[in-house]
Design an enzyme around this catalytic site. Structure first.
Site, PDB file in Angstrom:
ATOM      1  N   GLY A 182     -15.327 -76.469 -45.603  1.00  0.00           N
ATOM      2  CA  GLY A 182     -16.632 -76.171 -46.194  1.00  0.00           C
ATOM      3  C   GLY A 182     -17.093 -74.771 -45.848  1.00  0.00           C
ATOM      4  O   GLY A 182     -17.230 -74.437 -44.685  1.00  0.00           O
ATOM      5  N   SER A 183     -17.340 -73.930 -46.831  1.00  0.00           N
ATOM      6  CA  SER A 183     -17.605 -72.529 -46.544  1.00  0.00           C
ATOM      7  C   SER A 183     -18.090 -71.798 -47.789  1.00  0.00           C
ATOM      8  O   SER A 183     -18.449 -72.412 -48.785  1.00  0.00           O
ATOM      9  CB  SER A 183     -16.332 -71.880 -46.000  1.00  0.00           C
ATOM     10  OG  SER A 183     -15.204 -72.340 -46.728  1.00  0.00           O
ATOM     11  N   ARG A 184     -18.043 -70.461 -47.734  1.00  0.00           N
ATOM     12  CA  ARG A 184     -18.616 -69.652 -48.805  1.00  0.00           C
ATOM     13  C   ARG A 184     -17.912 -68.303 -48.854  1.00  0.00           C
ATOM     14  O   ARG A 184     -17.465 -67.776 -47.833  1.00  0.00           O
ATOM     15  CB  ARG A 184     -20.115 -69.483 -48.519  1.00  0.00           C
ATOM     16  CG  ARG A 184     -20.861 -68.481 -49.362  1.00  0.00           C
ATOM     17  CD  ARG A 184     -22.306 -68.468 -48.899  1.00  0.00           C
ATOM     18  NE  ARG A 184     -23.094 -67.439 -49.556  1.00  0.00           N
ATOM     19  CZ  ARG A 184     -24.307 -67.621 -50.029  1.00  0.00           C
ATOM     20  NH1 ARG A 184     -24.880 -68.810 -49.920  1.00  0.00           N
ATOM     21  NH2 ARG A 184     -24.979 -66.644 -50.602  1.00  0.00           N
TER      22      ARG A 184
END
Length: 213
Positions: A182-184
């Site tokens: 989960g990240s960006r």
């Protein structure tokens, strides 16, 4: 295909799952079902998270390709960016735990900037995460374009892998790293670039054209 970045974690998940399966044989029926189900979940989740499907990058000149799978959560104009010494457009792509997390090069060129910055672990969909969270910064200069982008860790993701360094020659669509769990990714480019995505749109790393110049 499983990414090499996840082989160690996959091995650990396999060992844990085998231990849980072994325990399930000596537990009462209900407990056995719970433990064996947990073992299957751990193994399946790890396999799907570290999957790394092949991608077909469009053979088209003057394009910028999405560096990440996910959803466009922000598009905005900035008056000034240090790397460009002028105004830029920004696109932010949120990667949920169910997305492929291997990142790909957005344009061909030479890596001119790399920096690792320790930081916080805000939720990746929080726009403040781009300036406050643990992240890497990468700048690439191509023939007629340059881009700057960040791999940003999230609340769950606490391990950024980036294989490129200044001086490396890189090719559009090729793998260069990943962010775990989960990240960006935030990407910046000159305001003259014509955007090809909109907020809410899903992107595929190495395939989705996000801009043309």
């Amino acid at each position: 295909m499983i990414t090499p970045y996840g082989k160690k974690t996959l091995g650990q998940a396999l060992v844990i799952s085998m231990i849980f399966f072994a325990l399930s044989y000596v537990l009462p029926p209900i407990s056995s079902l719970i433990v064996s189900s947990l073992a299957i979940f751990i193994l399946v989740f790890t396999l799907q998270f570290f999957r790394d499907p092949e991608r077909k990058t469009p053979q088209k000149p003057n394009i910028i390709i999405s560096p990440a799978d996910g959803k466009v959560v922000l598009i905005k104009d900035l008056d000034f960016h240090d790397y460009f010494q002028g105004p830029v457009k920004q696109i932010s792509i949120f990667m949920s735990p169910i997305n492929v997390h291997v990142n790909r090069i957005p344009i061909s060129g030479r890596v001119t900037h790399y920096k690792y910055i320790p930081g916080q672990y805000l939720m990746a969909f929080d726009h403040a995460s781009g300036e406050n969270n643990e992240r890497t910064e990468i700048g690439i200069e191509g023939k007629n374009m340059k881009v700057f982008f960040k791999q940003i860790s999230g609340f769950v993701a606490r391990r950024i892998i980036c294989e490129v360094r200044p001086g490396d020659e890189v090719e559009i669509g090729k793998r260069f790293g990943m962010i775990r769990f989960g990240s960006r990714v935030d990407i910046f480019f000159p305001p003259t670039v014509s955007l090809k995505v909109s907020e809410g749109q899903k992107t595929t790393a190495g395939e989705t054209i996000i801009g043309e110049y």
